[in-house]
Scaffold this motif. Structure first.
Motif, PDB file in Angstrom:
ATOM      1  N   PHE A 197       0.847  -1.214  -0.021  1.00 51.90           N
ATOM      2  CA  PHE A 197       0.072   0.000   0.019  1.00 51.90           C
ATOM      3  C   PHE A 197       0.919   1.227   0.008  1.00 51.90           C
ATOM      4  CE2 PHE A 197       0.844  -0.825   4.531  1.00 51.90           C
ATOM      5  CZ  PHE A 197       1.060   0.256   4.924  1.00 51.90           C
ATOM      6  N   THR A 198       2.087   1.126   0.547  1.00 50.30           N
ATOM      7  CA  THR A 198       2.966   2.164   0.390  1.00 50.30           C
ATOM      8  C   THR A 198       3.419   2.822  -0.669  1.00 50.30           C
ATOM      9  OG1 THR A 198       4.928   0.966   1.049  1.00 50.30           O
ATOM     10  CG2 THR A 198       3.748   1.934   2.862  1.00 50.30           C
ATOM     11  N   ARG A 199       3.227   2.008  -2.060  1.00 53.56           N
ATOM     12  CA  ARG A 199       3.500   2.163  -3.323  1.00 53.56           C
ATOM     13  C   ARG A 199       2.337   2.698  -4.006  1.00 53.56           C
ATOM     14  NH1 ARG A 199       6.230  -3.157  -5.086  1.00 53.56           N
ATOM     15  NH2 ARG A 199       5.873  -2.408  -7.063  1.00 53.56           N
ATOM     16  N   GLY A 200       1.189   2.778  -3.405  1.00 54.68           N
ATOM     17  CA  GLY A 200      -0.022   3.282  -3.701  1.00 54.68           C
ATOM     18  C   GLY A 200      -0.294   4.703  -3.445  1.00 54.68           C
ATOM     19  N   PHE A 201      -1.271   5.167  -2.798  1.00 51.64           N
ATOM     20  CA  PHE A 201      -1.862   6.507  -2.588  1.00 51.64           C
ATOM     21  C   PHE A 201      -0.491   7.506  -1.773  1.00 51.64           C
ATOM     22  CE2 PHE A 201      -4.131  10.303  -1.104  1.00 51.64           C
ATOM     23  CZ  PHE A 201      -4.935  10.393  -2.363  1.00 51.64           C
ATOM     24  N   PRO A 202       0.137   6.579  -0.925  1.00 48.88           N
ATOM     25  CA  PRO A 202       1.159   7.704  -0.253  1.00 48.88           C
ATOM     26  C   PRO A 202       2.277   8.079  -1.445  1.00 48.88           C
ATOM     27  CG  PRO A 202       0.803   5.842   1.058  1.00 48.88           C
ATOM     28  CD  PRO A 202       0.001   5.510  -0.228  1.00 48.88           C
ATOM     29  N   LEU A 203       2.542   7.365  -2.333  1.00 51.93           N
ATOM     30  CA  LEU A 203       3.220   7.726  -3.399  1.00 51.93           C
ATOM     31  C   LEU A 203       2.726   8.558  -4.308  1.00 51.93           C
ATOM     32  CD1 LEU A 203       6.344   7.514  -4.647  1.00 51.93           C
ATOM     33  CD2 LEU A 203       5.276   5.269  -5.994  1.00 51.93           C
ATOM     34  N   LEU A 204       1.331   8.334  -4.442  1.00 51.34           N
ATOM     35  CA  LEU A 204       0.838   9.217  -5.462  1.00 51.34           C
ATOM     36  C   LEU A 204       0.572  10.773  -4.769  1.00 51.34           C
ATOM     37  CD1 LEU A 204      -2.868   8.377  -6.845  1.00 51.34           C
ATOM     38  CD2 LEU A 204      -2.588  10.285  -5.594  1.00 51.34           C
ATOM     39  N   ALA A 205       0.400  10.619  -3.470  1.00 53.43           N
ATOM     40  CA  ALA A 205       0.401  11.912  -2.835  1.00 53.43           C
ATOM     41  C   ALA A 205       1.582  12.849  -3.073  1.00 53.43           C
ATOM     42  CB  ALA A 205      -0.020  11.823  -1.518  1.00 53.43           C
ATOM     43  N   ASN A 206       2.796  12.328  -3.565  1.00 58.17           N
ATOM     44  CA  ASN A 206       4.125  13.219  -3.597  1.00 58.17           C
ATOM     45  C   ASN A 206       3.649  14.056  -4.791  1.00 58.17           C
ATOM     46  OD1 ASN A 206       5.418  11.982  -1.743  1.00 58.17           O
ATOM     47  ND2 ASN A 206       6.319  10.435  -3.199  1.00 58.17           N
ATOM     48  N   CYS A 207       2.751  13.785  -5.578  1.00 59.00           N
ATOM     49  CA  CYS A 207       2.453  14.857  -6.755  1.00 59.00           C
ATOM     50  C   CYS A 207       0.771  14.876  -7.119  1.00 59.00           C
ATOM     51  CB  CYS A 207       3.183  14.792  -7.981  1.00 59.00           C
ATOM     52  SG  CYS A 207       2.766  16.141  -9.106  1.00 59.00           S
ATOM     53  N   VAL A 208      -0.018  15.255  -6.173  1.00 55.28           N
ATOM     54  CA  VAL A 208      -1.369  15.083  -6.246  1.00 55.28           C
ATOM     55  C   VAL A 208      -1.933  15.755  -7.736  1.00 55.28           C
ATOM     56  CG1 VAL A 208      -3.731  15.428  -5.366  1.00 55.28           C
ATOM     57  CG2 VAL A 208      -1.878  15.087  -3.598  1.00 55.28           C
ATOM     58  N   GLN A 209      -1.186  16.610  -8.130  1.00 58.40           N
ATOM     59  CA  GLN A 209      -1.857  17.240  -9.304  1.00 58.40           C
ATOM     60  C   GLN A 209      -1.844  16.496 -10.544  1.00 58.40           C
ATOM     61  OE1 GLN A 209       0.407  18.176  -7.242  1.00 58.40           O
ATOM     62  NE2 GLN A 209       0.841  20.519  -7.126  1.00 58.40           N
ATOM     63  N   ILE A 210      -1.057  15.437 -10.486  1.00 52.63           N
ATOM     64  CA  ILE A 210      -1.080  14.321 -11.673  1.00 52.63           C
ATOM     65  C   ILE A 210      -1.525  12.993 -11.428  1.00 52.63           C
ATOM     66  CG2 ILE A 210       0.480  15.926 -13.112  1.00 52.63           C
ATOM     67  CD1 ILE A 210       2.827  13.785 -12.367  1.00 52.63           C
ATOM     68  N   GLY A 211      -0.948  12.686 -10.139  1.00 53.84           N
ATOM     69  CA  GLY A 211      -1.546  11.068  -9.636  1.00 53.84           C
ATOM     70  C   GLY A 211      -2.928  11.261  -9.512  1.00 53.84           C
TER      71      GLY A 211
END
Length: 548
Positions: A197-211
């Protein structure tokens, strides 16, 4: 005891009134679905193939999906090792080349399942331990430190590969999986997906503008828009992922050129900008990975043990992914001899990786298993075609670097969907056991919870230098335990196997689903086993039985 004046006899029990039995409330509320060994919604199963143009595009899609983890591992490790952008490009090329080779070997001579063998994050912890040991040493340059570190990793991979080779070809791993039941498979496959799960939304949240737009667009396009027009159903169901990547990648490039991130924090710029990977400028046009390209391997006993733990963990991760891939490709659960064969071949692959200078070993790619369910295509040929893309782009570095520069939050959005599919596949195995058994509920709940909770404790208490919560005087002992208990699938196998086989195991064999499960674990227990898992070109007639 005789009756007394204070103890009256109980009133006689009255018989129930004659008449029809009360209706079954469950039936009155809807149908009950019978267990299904194979998913009927698959368009192509393991040995059926789409047309060649479609198969090529689907194979390219598998390559793109596995690329995210490869870039993530190289981005995490290479700078800490002292490498520059050129070193990172060469590391990515080597990882891609070995992934292509190992995937080809597994689909031909190993599990025979449509599984991509990608770089494993389980090796990051022992690699970080090696990096930390060389941090305080003096080298003529940072590149020298990088080269010395990767040569040490090479030696550790070569030695630790014999763990998998022994577990596989001695049939030890297969004999272990004979202790499995559907009650163990459910949490094992679940945590293979949920544990990432750490490779899911936590990684996505590093750039919410495109994730976040990528996640929303993928769900809308692949699941909802395909239902608007019958002609679009076929295309969007299978290729919506590539379409969404192209759209959001172009959107990210526009934001980069427009200067949307010029005043953002450094971490945000590295995650969002399309020009911060520096791979396209540093990658060579043509570079063929070759044995000992970094120099002679360095063998260090203190570093080998942690890598052995990672080799064991990669076996557990691959096993869970194989069960999920079998379900999503229309095959029967892999028998014990197939799992032994695949883990042994994975060890040989790790040996080759050590020789070629890879920074980590490989394991079955969970995200690519999820892609089988997303596209409803479980064809083995499609995955074998993806090997061609991996090897091609590993040799022609500029072309590979172009796709490797896709921002990681885009991949993270994809993983939110694909890892969830794999976790849900694990839940589907409960249909073959008694889900109304309190005993089964106890084993399932405890195994699933500890399979997530224990690794999370170890990960949260692991320092950036790789030192985990187990800190004794023996560094090698610390590396083994910290690596093993940081892996959700490994913890799930340990906890589930012990509890399920010691808690009323004989008396609850039927509730555990063993009458359905046991025939699949034998070589000739089910007539379909040979159809799905026999080796090609009658190779089995020329190989010793221990290798089959």
């Amino acid at each position: 005891m005789g009756e007394t004046e204070n103890h009256q006899a109980p009133p006689p029990v009255q018989a129930p009134p004659a008449g029809p039995l009360p209706p079954n409330l469950a039936l009155s509320r809807g149908p009950i679905w019978n267990p299904a060994e194979q998913l009927l919604q698959l368009h192509y199963c393991i040995h059926s193939n789409p047309s060649w143009p479609e198969a090529l595009l689907l194979g390219f899609q598998h390559y793109i999906v596995m690329l995210g983890t490869t870039v993530l591992i190289a981005t995490t490790l290479v700078p800490a090792m002292g490498g520059d952008h050129g070193d990172k490009a060469r590391v990515i090329q080597t990882l891609l080349f070995m992934s292509g080779v190992n995937t080809l070997l597994q689909t031909w001579l190993g599990s025979r399942l449509p599984t991509v063998m990608g770089a494993s994050v389980a090796f990051i912890l022992p690699v970080m331990s090696i990096i930390n040991d060389y941090t305080d040493k003096t080298f003529p340059s940072e590149h020298e430190r990088f080269t010395y570190t990767i040569r040490t990793i090479q030696g550790s991979l070569i030695v630790s590969s014999f763990i998998n080779i022994f577990l596989g070809y001695s049939k030890t791993w297969g004999n272990l999986t004979r202790l499995f039941s559907p009650i163990i498979i459910v949490p094992l496959v679940c945590v293979v997906g949920l544990g990432l799960f750490t490779r899911g939304f936590p990684l996505l949240a590093n750039c919410v503008q495109i994730g976040l737009p990528m996640l929303i667009l993928l769900v809308l396009t692949q699941q909802y828009m395909k239902r608007i027009h019958p002609g679009a159903h076929h295309v969007l169901e299978r290729f919506a992922l590539l379409l969404c990547i192209a759209v959001i990648w172009a959107f990210a490039a526009i934001l980069t050129v427009a200067g949307a991130y010029n005043t953002a924090k450094s971490q945000t710029q590295n995650s969002c900008r399309t020009d911060r990977s520096y791979l396209l400028s540093s990658a060579p046009w043509i570079k063929v990975p070759y044995p000992f390209q970094w120099g002679t391997p360095i063998f260090s006993a203190s570093h080998v043990f942690g890598m052995m733990g990672a080799a064991l963990v990669s076996s557990a991760e691959s096993t869970g992914a194989f069960f999920a891939a079998a379900r999503l490709s229309g095959a029967t659960p892999p028998p014990a001899h197939v799992l032994s064969r695949s883990i042994g071949l994975q060890g040989i692959g790790m040996l080759v990786e050590g020789i070629f200078g890879s920074v980590v070993g490989t394991t079955a790619s969970v995200e690519n298993v999820g892609l089988l369910g997303l596209t409803h295509i479980g064809s083995r040929r499609v995955v074998q075609i993806s090997c061609g893309f991996m090897i091609f782009f590993s040799i022609f570095g500029k072309f590979g670097a172009f796709f490797a520069s896709i921002p990681l939050p885009i991949f993270a959005a994809i993983y939110c969907v694909l890892f969830g599919i794999v976790a849900a596949v694990g839940i589907s195995f409960i249909q073959f056991a008694n889900s109304n058994s309190i005993r089964n509920i106890y084993v399932l709940g405890l195994t699933l919870f500890l399979g997530i909770s224990i690794p999370q404790y170890f990960i949260m208490n692991t320092a950036p230098d790789g030192h985990g919560p187990v800190r004794t005087d023996g560094g090698w002992f610390n590396d083994i335990l910290n690596t093993i208990f940081s892996s959700p699938p490994t913890v799930a196998i340990i906890v589930g196997t012990i509890i399920d086989n010691t808690l009323e195991a004989k008396h609850s064999a039927v509730d555990r689903g063993l009458p359905w499960w046991v025939p699949f674990q034998k070589r000739k227990g089910d007539v379909r086993n040979d159809e799905f898992y026999r080796l090609p070109l009658r190779i089995n007639e020329y190989m010793p039985t221990r290798f089959l």
